[in-house]
Design a protein around this motif. Structure first.
Motif, mmCIF file in Angstrom:
data_model
loop_
_atom_site.group_PDB
_atom_site.id
_atom_site.type_symbol
_atom_site.label_atom_id
_atom_site.label_comp_id
_atom_site.label_asym_id
_atom_site.label_seq_id
_atom_site.Cartn_x
_atom_site.Cartn_y
_atom_site.Cartn_z
ATOM 1 N N MET A 1 -5.664 0.093 5.947
ATOM 2 C CA MET A 1 -6.908 -0.680 5.912
ATOM 3 C C MET A 1 -6.801 -1.897 4.993
ATOM 4 O O MET A 1 -7.553 -2.854 5.126
ATOM 5 C CB MET A 1 -8.066 0.216 5.467
ATOM 6 C CG MET A 1 -8.558 1.176 6.535
ATOM 7 S SD MET A 1 -9.213 0.348 8.017
ATOM 8 C CE MET A 1 -10.675 -0.460 7.336
ATOM 9 N N ASN B 1 -13.571 7.288 3.998
ATOM 10 C CA ASN B 1 -12.183 7.239 3.527
ATOM 11 C C ASN B 1 -11.543 5.917 3.922
ATOM 12 O O ASN B 1 -10.846 5.288 3.113
ATOM 13 C CB ASN B 1 -11.379 8.398 4.119
ATOM 14 C CG ASN B 1 -11.337 9.627 3.229
ATOM 15 O OD1 ASN B 1 -10.466 9.757 2.375
ATOM 16 N ND2 ASN B 1 -12.278 10.524 3.435
ATOM 17 N N LEU B 2 -11.782 5.505 5.148
ATOM 18 C CA LEU B 2 -11.182 4.253 5.628
ATOM 19 C C LEU B 2 -11.785 3.048 4.906
ATOM 20 O O LEU B 2 -11.064 2.119 4.536
ATOM 21 C CB LEU B 2 -11.354 4.123 7.141
ATOM 22 C CG LEU B 2 -10.578 5.161 7.972
ATOM 23 C CD1 LEU B 2 -10.855 4.987 9.456
ATOM 24 C CD2 LEU B 2 -9.074 5.090 7.709
ATOM 25 N N ARG B 3 -13.097 3.096 4.671
ATOM 26 C CA ARG B 3 -13.734 2.006 3.914
ATOM 27 C C ARG B 3 -13.122 1.891 2.512
ATOM 28 O O ARG B 3 -12.893 0.802 2.018
ATOM 29 C CB ARG B 3 -15.236 2.259 3.786
ATOM 30 C CG ARG B 3 -16.048 1.622 4.885
ATOM 31 C CD ARG B 3 -17.534 1.690 4.583
ATOM 32 N NE ARG B 3 -18.273 1.847 5.776
ATOM 33 C CZ ARG B 3 -18.610 2.994 6.403
ATOM 34 N NH1 ARG B 3 -18.355 3.987 5.996
ATOM 35 N NH2 ARG B 3 -19.224 3.114 7.484
ATOM 36 N N LEU C 1 -5.016 10.230 8.479
ATOM 37 C CA LEU C 1 -6.066 9.542 7.723
ATOM 38 C C LEU C 1 -5.493 8.883 6.469
ATOM 39 O O LEU C 1 -5.870 7.756 6.120
ATOM 40 C CB LEU C 1 -7.172 10.534 7.350
ATOM 41 C CG LEU C 1 -8.342 9.978 6.526
ATOM 42 C CD1 LEU C 1 -9.003 8.792 7.227
ATOM 43 C CD2 LEU C 1 -9.366 11.075 6.250
ATOM 44 N N GLY D 1 -10.170 2.575 1.653
ATOM 45 C CA GLY D 1 -8.839 1.969 1.761
ATOM 46 C C GLY D 1 -8.872 0.462 1.805
ATOM 47 O O GLY D 1 -7.891 -0.211 1.452
ATOM 48 N N VAL E 1 -6.458 12.767 0.638
ATOM 49 C CA VAL E 1 -7.648 12.129 1.194
ATOM 50 C C VAL E 1 -8.851 12.553 0.342
ATOM 51 O O VAL E 1 -8.772 13.511 -0.422
ATOM 52 C CB VAL E 1 -7.865 12.523 2.669
ATOM 53 C CG1 VAL E 1 -6.721 12.025 3.528
ATOM 54 C CG2 VAL E 1 -8.033 14.035 2.833
ATOM 55 N N ARG F 1 -5.763 5.003 5.947
ATOM 56 C CA ARG F 1 -6.462 4.444 4.777
ATOM 57 C C ARG F 1 -5.602 3.384 4.098
ATOM 58 O O ARG F 1 -6.095 2.322 3.696
ATOM 59 C CB ARG F 1 -6.807 5.570 3.802
ATOM 60 C CG ARG F 1 -7.760 5.147 2.706
ATOM 61 C CD ARG F 1 -8.100 6.303 1.794
ATOM 62 N NE ARG F 1 -6.911 6.773 1.089
ATOM 63 C CZ ARG F 1 -6.811 7.963 0.508
ATOM 64 N NH1 ARG F 1 -7.816 8.814 0.560
ATOM 65 N NH2 ARG F 1 -5.719 8.316 -0.133
ATOM 66 N N SER G 1 0.852 -1.200 0.000
ATOM 67 C CA SER G 1 0.000 0.000 0.000
ATOM 68 C C SER G 1 0.880 1.239 0.000
ATOM 69 O O SER G 1 1.889 1.281 0.714
ATOM 70 C CB SER G 1 -0.893 0.044 1.236
ATOM 71 O OG SER G 1 -1.931 -0.894 1.141
#
Length: 268
Positions: A160, A105-107, A153, A109, A96, A157, A88
């Motif tokens: 994740m 944002n995390l989803r 973030l 990733g 972001v 991300r 990654s």
């Protein structure tokens, strides 16, 4: 620490007729932090893009050499398959999705990750542990975060996807010293949890403290490499990247300047 997780051999990259990397070779051992130092335009971001297979988005192409992770070639894979293979990248500039919430944002990733709901939940738990502020701000739009929080973030991300290798491009750029130190501490923690890290960082002092091994890129070629402590102690690295001036040489130079005035643009 096992063998080399990432192996780059004789990598050459061009942007049209412009040669950006020339036969670059480096290794990131499993479980290590390795840093690449160099001035702007040396080819550091290009190297990370070549590993993550995102060069084509920037008009670049690999013209020679190989990149492999655990012996598996990454050279022909599309970027999403590189993520699935365990790599990654956190690009330079805190990219972001500004209009999306922190949670979304995390989803995003986790989209390229291998694994199901259980793995995603574990990855989310991990990033909330590393960055509690992101749990607190889950429903806030990313645009409303501070620069330092946006960098957190961006790193979160990338995590994740549960990478085995994290590519970090200038994580401390533009951050206040305190926030840069917090990001560095987090990189150390991420590595302690078993993720290998390839770090490109303008703050050479910070990078050399984090890394076990370092490479210096100059105009697309590796000119120095070795244990980070050795490079940190080398006169050339101290002078060029750490801003340390040999006092005797400085005294000689200032004496010479007094007797032979120089053009002002060459001073300092």
């Amino acid at each position: 620490m096992g063998g080399s997780a990432l192996v780059v051999r004789d990598l050459s990259v061009g942007y049209g007729p412009v040669r950006a990397l020339r036969q670059v070779s480096l290794d990131v051992p499993e479980g290590a932090v390795v840093t690449v130092l160099g001035s702007n335009g040396a080819g550091k971001s290009t190297l990370l893009r070549a590993v993550s297979r995102t060069l084509s988005f920037h008009g670049g192409a690999v013209t020679g050499g190989t990149v492999s992770l655990d012996g598996r070639p990454l050279d022909r894979l599309p970027p999403d398959r590189v993520v699935a293979a365990g790599v990654s990248q956190v690009p330079e500039g805190r990219r972001v999705f500004a209009r999306m919430t922190v949670a979304d944002n995390l989803r995003a990733g986790a989209l390229g990750a291998v694994g199901g709901r259980k793995e995603r939940a574990a990855a989310l738990h991990r990033v909330h542990d590393l960055f509690p502020v992101l749990a607190e701000r889950a429903q806030q739009r990313a645009a409303l975060l501070s620069g330092g929080e946006q960098q957190m973030l961006a790193v979160a991300r990338a995590l994740m996807a549960a990478p085995r290798l994290l590519l970090l491009d200038e994580p401390s750029l533009g951050l206040a010293p305190l926030m840069a130190a917090r990001i560095a501490e987090t990189v150390r923690e991420i590595n302690a949890q078993g993720t290998s890290v390839l770090l490109v960082e303008q703050n050479a002092a910070l990078a050399l403290r984090l890394a076990s091994r370092a490479y210096v890129l100059e105009v697309g070629e590796v000119t120095l490499s070795g244990p980070a402590q050795e490079l940190a102690a080398s006169d050339e690295v101290r002078r060029r990247y750490l801003g340390v001036v040999d006092e005797d040489a400085a005294a000689d130079a200032s004496g010479a300047r007094a007797t032979h005035p120089m053009l002002s643009r060459w001073e300092g």
